[in-house]
Scaffold this active site. Structure first.
Site, short mmCIF file in Angstrom:
data_model
loop_
_atom_site.label_atom_id
_atom_site.label_comp_id
_atom_site.label_asym_id
_atom_site.label_seq_id
_atom_site.Cartn_x
_atom_site.Cartn_y
_atom_site.Cartn_z
N CYS A 142 0.60 -1.42 0.05
CA CYS A 142 0.02 0.20 0.11
C CYS A 142 0.74 1.23 0.25
CB CYS A 142 -0.94 0.05 1.25
SG CYS A 142 -1.74 -1.12 1.61
N GLU A 797 -12.73 -6.48 -5.85
CA GLU A 797 -14.22 -5.75 -6.08
C GLU A 797 -15.52 -7.38 -6.44
OE1 GLU A 797 -13.85 -3.03 -8.89
OE2 GLU A 797 -16.25 -2.33 -9.57
N ARG A 875 -12.97 1.60 -20.53
CA ARG A 875 -12.22 2.60 -19.64
C ARG A 875 -10.45 2.44 -20.52
NH1 ARG A 875 -11.67 6.26 -15.36
NH2 ARG A 875 -13.17 5.48 -14.94
N GLU A 1256 -6.85 6.38 -7.58
CA GLU A 1256 -6.64 5.01 -8.40
C GLU A 1256 -5.65 5.94 -9.89
OE1 GLU A 1256 -9.47 2.11 -10.01
OE2 GLU A 1256 -10.03 3.35 -8.88
S1 FES Z 1 0.16 -4.19 2.92
FE1 FES Z 1 1.53 -1.93 4.39
S2 FES Z 1 0.35 -1.26 4.91
FE2 FES Z 1 -1.42 -2.52 3.71
#
Ligand code: FES
Ligand SMILES: Cc1cc2nc3c(=O)[nH]c(=O)nc-3n(C[C@H](O)[C@H](O)[C@H](O)COP(=O)(O)OP(=O)(O)OC[C@H]3O[C@@H](n4cnc5c(N)ncnc54)[C@H](O)[C@@H]3O)c2cc1C
Ligand code: FES
Length: 1307
Positions: A142, A797, A875, A1256
């Site tokens: 992330c 999703e 898209r 995104e």
């Molecule tokens: S994998 Fe590290 S914060 Fe989601």
């Protein structure tokens, strides 16, 4: 007791399934996460402590998933829960990662926290290099890693984060922003306050024992005890002495000797190996001894790699350089050997005895002539590691009754030089493509070769020596002639069959030469008294060193005078971050076990396309713990399913259309019982023809309907008008989401056909409706609850329903709670990922570079069902021109029906695929005209008021501002000039820059999805509970929604809470996707809060001096409804492909990024020197979250375009099914310098509080800086070779460089 239950004592580790149920759950410890079960992600990291000598305690990080419980005798285990909690005291390691915004979904966070904690237990003030080392075995999908490093930089000698310093500098220069966090807020770190080693594990050692280092590390209890653990399939024996070990090995020659379990654990878990007898020699003195001799250092075979590393480092620091050449080569290999957690437990003997052809240490040991002591009950023998030691694939000359006791690594001789090389797709924690070690010894005072050993891994079923080549070079002087002869000979000797496992045959062959060339130059350099190396070749000899990363984040501060309680626009921390850092955040699989709960395992197809002839469950149902098997006939409702079109089955009915197609399920009392029984279900197939690749689909005309066309202008006239026409094509591979938390569902049946489902999904409502359909009940009986996800990225999703419907079915049938969390390999096998794309294009342009016509056809590998693929393709078409104005344009999209698991949504949702093709033809145009690509880009860039190919007018256009700012901030011109100079001065490493714009349309392209609901309650104590339709997957949506509610209601965020997303609070929700969630849900929350504000207004007016609680109380007693729902639908949307009119998007998000990359032309390796991203996010609701999303998206783009590769067999079997084979970017892949700037003064009137979404759109500078820079620089080098400008380059290198170029472009 639990050990007895364990079916395979050495297989799954502490957090693995089978040993203690799902992880450490039964003892209530859910903090350590299971991300892969193969030691590749670090989410399960815990710290082990054991006594060393009488007093000293050794602390080290390990992967709990590979740590067998039986190996933990007298060892203390510290999990993330053991160091701090939100309720009591946070440990600074937990506090700092959270406050520095280093935790998004949080699934990786406990593991990262524990890696850092273990480091601090050993070194209270580490260096940044120590941090690099500590995190080599941790992955995060992330954050982009930068904030984690910035937070933890505060523990280092550098102290104040460089971020802050540089941001301050920036602040002074541009007067723009304050830092994203303030290190002064952190609680000081006091290393004296750590938990102590449990006294009950302090067994006094024998002080009189022999003065051998490792022997002293053993406590008396450990030495005096022989241990034996019985499992139902395995016996674990821990002998007390070497004698006992040898006698046991004599008795059980088939027994495995297990130390670190990093090899055997993988074999048991993933290769279904069963080892009835395990011998654990971890505490036998002779196998743990380190001894210095006249010839070198003897290491006991059980010494961990970390221990060996530390000892060699000490030797290097204290001995003369000429004596430590071999040690340095071993250390160089260890730098890139796995991650720290693996090195802390993996034994050096384990690496030798695994006899892997891509072992990183064996080539060094072979080239150095390491001596091994082997023993059985009758005595010992000394063997040299040479070409006779490895007798075949994973076989050695050891007899079954023998064990490896120790190895002696020799000192180098005065005239000996040695180097080691490892070439792998990712530098950190990756398996080698080719690994090599080379040693040359010269006759005294000459440059004549006396002895040469060239050892390679990855070039044969075993580690090999290039003996013929070495022999041919003996006696020759180290010079160009020798180089020529070596290259010709190596090219002949190091051959590989075209079908060799591992592929990349040409690349691997060429690497054998280029690595030798590097060695040749390195030795030349060391012989500098006698020979001379050209300065422009020196970069080929440089050993890679990761620069300490630095970063700058720029954002607009809130206006002066904004009330402190109004947190909109402030970089507040993700509201769950602290809980995530302490392991208290509850993910789906952390929900405590229900008493009568069962576990489900999937039965999936091993064929890509086949009729199912028969299913035999007789063996499976007779296995321990099995309750039932489920197949299509057990589906009580409809077996048809799918997110848009019902073209899938819940369980395969008669036919399978991909490997991984879910055929059935086995339900049992534990996960391991269910999984073992699922493997015992026998299925007979009649195979049918398969279509796997896009090319095969095109040849077979295997397409789904409709074929979309988007056209504007007059294509024919456009091409007529063009001065030049170019045609090209491009292929782009797929991408695995690699959310750290795999798919998981817990289904709990209730009364009246009700069912409660806890699911890790982005689509609560879709899960609800598809489960209801499969069960044949109304949606009002199905409640889906989503607390949080450990990452989604589009992968959750729609594809989550293929698991949740089956789990719900099982719970419905058995009337008992049923749970399933997919293993990483299963998850990757069954769920599909980003669509691979192929595109053919024809572009027409004028002499000045203006593009006037474009015809492009896109083909996506859709897989075995439609899923969301039509919308993804649409898209891609909506982004086919990226950010460039093209008057006459046509795009067509073909959905290839193949026998792969259905591909699906992935961040960008087809946008990146559409855009990269545009970047390809822009680059082609520039190359044809001989002009810099950025000129062509700038020339064709849209302007305010332009119309897109789908006739949408671009207003509030800020891309040109982003472009100019990006160029300015990146010092583009100066850096390009510097890169040109660098390239002139360096022959074997080249630098290049690229700057790339993006424009991303915001809205679901399916109009009906552009709606959202919210429900807000105010309780009588003034606290507020907000619920909305969006789900939290780490992107900070709940945090932003609380910010919105806080501003509208005028209360501090401490009074507001979001508990979860559930279908019984907000119905009919759209998936949390398309970057639209904070806009849609934010507006719905705003709407609900506004209603409440209006209801409270009379009480506020009546009591202006009162407080929030007073008004709420007064309203309550006045019988006012303090609950309101809110709703929002995006206005004015509705595009029609037939007429090519109507608005597709509400607005656009713009960004420009510039990257500078350095490529090693001899190996194709590259490093990211510098990246600058400028994004328009309107008025950011939360700059910390927005910057985090930009950085995370950037790293995913970097992975997509430079690193991640999915491999399928020709029969459609996914070969890359875990972090061992599928590499996402790691800590070491972040750019050395990263600047992210959020565009100032760019309010967006169309979204909540003038914001814009940013989760995104991904600035994809690596589209160009990666591939084309590499391409260009390698080509330049080839040209150099061709001209052979007085450089000692053998002709064969030309071929080699071409191969490197090809490999990197097309793999
Ligand atoms: S994998 Fe590290 S914060 Fe989601
Ligand atoms: C995530 C991950 C990353 C990795 N990265 C790398 C890498 O970068 N480079 C690389 O080369 N390898 C890598 N490996 C492979 C592995 O870590 C090494 O091979 C390691 O050194 C094995 O040691 P171990 O103690 O864990 O072996 P174990 O799993 O305990 O044993 C391995 C084998 O050796 C045998 N054995 C062990 N000791 C003896 C002995 N004294 N006598 C006889 N037989 C013995 C065992 O019976 C078994 O067959 C990686 C593994 C993982 C899981
Ligand atoms: S779960 Fe242990 S390393 Fe991934």
């Amino acid at each position: 007791e639990r050990v007895k239950e364990d079916p395979s004592l050495c297989g799954p580790g502490l957090t693995g399934p089978g040993l203690t149920g799902p992880g450490l759950l039964p003892v209530g410890l859910t903090g350590s996460k299971l991300g892969c079960a193969e030691g590749g992600c670090g989410a399960c990291t815990v710290m082990l402590s054991r006594l060393k000598g009488d007093q000293q305690v050794l602390h080290y990080s390990v992967n709990a998933c590979l740590a067998p419980l039986c190996s933990l005798h007298l060892v203390a285990v510290t999990t993330v829960e053991g160091i701090g909690s939100v309720a009591q005291t946070l440990h600074p390691v937990q506090e700092r990662i959270a406050k520095a915004h280093g935790s998004q979904c949080g699934f990786c966070t406990p593991g990262i926290v524990m890696s850092m904690y273990a480091l601090l237990r050993n070194k209270a003030t580490p260096t940044m290099d120590d941090l690099d080392d500590a995190f080599q075995g941790n992955l995060c999908r992330c954050t982009g890693y930068r904030p984690i490093l910035e937070g933890y930089r505060t523990f280092t000698k550098v102290g104040t984060p460089r971020n802050t310093q540089e941001t301050c500098r920036t602040l002074l220069m541009f007067q723009e922003a304050t830092p994203l966090f303030d290190a002064k807020d952190f609680v000081p770190f006091d290393p004296t306050q750590e938990v102590i080693f449990p006294p009950e594990l302090m067994v006094k050692t024998d002080a009189d024992s022999a003065a051998v280092l490792s022997f002293q590390t053993l406590s008396k209890g450990q030495r005096s005890q022989s241990l034996c653990f019985h499992g139902d399939r395995t016996v674990w024996l821990q002998p007390n002495s070497l004698e006992e070990l040898l006698s046991l090995k004599w008795k059980h020659p088939e027994a495995r000797v297990v130390v670190g379990n990093t090899e055997v654990g993988i074999e048991v878990k993933f290769k279904n190996m069963v080892y009835p007898v395990i011998l654990s020699p971890a505490f036998i003195p002779e196998l743990n001894t380190i001894k210095h001799t006249e010839q070198g250092i003897i290491f006991g075979a059980s010494c961990s790699l970390s221990l060996m590393e530390a000892e060699l480092r000490r030797a290097v620091d204290s001995l003369p350089l000429h004596q430590t050449q071999v040690f340095l080569a071993v250390l160089e290999q260890l730098r890139w050997f796995a991650g720290r957690q693996i090195r802390n437990v993996a034994a050096v003997g384990g690496n030798i005895m695994t006899a892997s052809p891509i072992s990183d240490l064996n080539p060094v040991f072979m080239a150095a002539g390491v001596k091994l002591t082997l023993m059985d009950k009758d005595g010992s023998r000394l063997v040299q590691m040479d070409s006779r030691f490895f007798t075949g694939y994973r076989r050695t000359a050891l007899r079954p009754q023998e064990v490896l006791v120790s190895l002696e690594i020799p000192y180098s001789k005065k005239t000996q030089f040695m180097s080691a090389f490892k070439q792998s797709p990712r530098r950190e924690d990756d398996i080698s493509i080719v690994t090599a070690a080379m040693s040359v010894t010269f006759s005294p005072d000459t440059s004549l070769v006396e002895e040469l050993k060239l050892s390679y891994g990855g070039m044969a079923p075993t580690t090999v020596l290039a003996e013929r080549t070495a022999k041919e070079l003996i006696g020759r002087p180290w010079g160009e002639e020798l180089l020529q002869a070596a290259c010709s000979s190596l090219a002949e000797e190091m051959t590989l069959d075209p079908s060799a496992p591992g592929g990349m045959v040409t690349y691997r062959r060429t690497l054998t030469l280029s690595l030798f060339y590097k060695f040749y130059l390195t030795v030349l350099l060391k012989l500098r008294d006698q020979v001379w190396v050209r300065s422009d070749c020196l970069s080929a000899t440089q050993i890679y060193h990761q620069e300490t990363p630095s970063s700058v984040q720029v954002y607009q501060e809130v206006p002066q005078g904004q009330h402190l309680d109004d947190v909109v626009g402030r970089p507040i921390m993700h509201l769950s971050a602290l809980k995530q850092a302490t392991g208290e955040a509850v993910y789906c699989d952390d929900i405590p076990l229900y008493e009568n709960e069962l576990y489900l395992a999937l039965v999936t197809s091993t064929k890509a396309h086949a009729h199912i002839l028969s299913i035999d469950t007789s063996l499976a149902v007779s296995m321990p713990g099995v309750v039932c098997c489920l197949f299509s006939e057990d589906v009580p409702g409809s077996n048809s399913t799918g997110p848009i079109v019902y073209d899938e089955s819940v369980l395969a009915d008669g036919q399978v259309t991909c490997v991984g197609h879910i055929i059935g399920a086995v339900v049992a009392d534990t996960q391991s019982h269910a999984q073992r029984a699922a493997k015992a279900v026998k299925i007979q197939y009649e195979e049918l023809p398969t279509v796997v690749t896009i090319q095969e689909a095109i040849a077979a005309q295997s397409f789904y309907e409709p074929i979309r066309t988007l056209q504007k202008g007059d294509l024919e006239a456009g091409f007529e008008q063009a001065d030049h026409i170019l045609e090209g094509d491009m292929h782009m591979g797929g991408q695995e989401h690699f959310y750290l938390e795999t798919n998981v569902t817990l289904a709990v049946p209730k009364e009246d056909g009700e069912m409660e489902l806890f699911v890790s999904t982005q689509s609560a409502s879709k899960t609800q409706s598809l489960v209801a359909k499969a069960l044949g009940v109304a949606s009002n009986r199905i409640l889906v609850r989503v607390k949080r996800m450990g990452g989604g990225f589009g992968g959750k999703e729609s594809r989550t329903t293929i698991l949740s419907t089956v789990v719900a079915m099982a719970a419905n049938k058995l009337k008992r709670p049923v749970r399933c969390m997919l293993d990483r390999d299963e998850d990757m096998l069954v769920t599909g990922g980003r669509h691979p794309f192929y595109a053919k294009y024809k572009v027409g342009f004028l002499d000045n570079g203006q593009v006037v016509a474009l015809d492009v056809s896109y083909y996506s590998n859709t897989g075995n069902s439609m899923d969301l693929s039509l919308s993804v393709m649409e898209r891609a078409l909506f982004h086919m021109e990226n950010s460039y104005s093209v008057a006459n344009i046509r795009g067509r999209g073909f959905l290839c029906r193949t026998n792969l698991p259905s591909n699906t949504a992935f961040r960008g949702f087809g946008g990146p695929q559409g855009m990269i093709v545009a970047e390809s033809w822009v680059t082609d145009v520039a190359q044809r005209l001989g002009r810099p690509a950025e000129e062509i880009r700038r020339l064709n860039l849209y302007k305010e008021g332009d119309r897109t190919p789908y006739n949408q007018v671009l207003d509030q256009f800020t891309l040109d501002r982003c472009w100019d700012e990006c160029l300015r901030r990146s010092d583009y011109k100066q850096r390009r000039a510097a890169a040109h100079l660098y390239n002139r001065q360096n022959r074997w490493t080249k630098r290049g820059l690229a700057v790339v714009p993006t424009k991303f349309g915001i809205s679901f392209t399916a109009v009906f999805l552009n709606q959202a609901g919210a429900l807000v309650h105010i309780y009588t104590d003034g606290s507020v509970l907000v619920t909305h339709g969006g789900t939290e997957m780490g992107q900070g949506l709940h945090t932003k929604m609380v910010q919105v509610a806080s501003r509208v209601l005028g209360v501090p965020i401490s009074k507001i809470h979001i508990s979860e997303t559930s279908t019984n609070t907000v119905p009919n929700t759209s998936p949390t996707a398309a970057s639209a969630s904070s806009d849609l849900n934010g507006a719905a929350v705003h709407n609900a809060c506004q209603v409440l504000v209006e209801r409270l207004q009379p009480y506020r007016s009546a009591n202006p001096k009162g407080c929030w609680e007073d008004w709420v109380s007064a309203a309550y007693f006045d019988r006012v409804n303090l609950s309101a729902n809110g709703f929002y639908r995006t206005p004015d949307l509705g595009y029609d492909f037939n007429s090519n009119c109507g608005r597709v998007f509400d607005y656009y998000s713009y960004g420009v990024a510039c990257s500078e990359v350095e490529v090693d032309c001899l190996t194709g390796a590259h490093k990211n020197l510098r990246t600058t991203v400028v994004m328009d996010v309107g008025h950011s609701l939360n700059p910390a979250i927005d910057i985090g999303q930009v950085e995370g998206a950037f790293m995913q783009g970097l992975g997509l375009f430079t690193l991640e590769e999915l491999h399928y067999s020709p029969k459609g079997v996914l070969l890359t099914r875990g972090p061992g084979s599928y590499k996402i970017p790691a800590f070491g892949d972040i750019p050395s310098h990263l600047t992210v700037s959020l565009l100032r003064d760019a309010p967006n009137a169309k979204a909540i509080f003038n914001s814009k979404v940013r989760t995104e759109p991904r600035p994809p500078p690596h589209m160009n800086s990666g591939s084309s820079v590499r391409n260009k620089t390698v080509q330049t080098s080839v040209e150099f070779c061709k001209k052979r400008q007085n450089i000692p380059v053998p002709p064969v290198l030309e071929f080699q460089l071409m191969s490197v170029c090809m490999v990197n472009l097309f793999t």
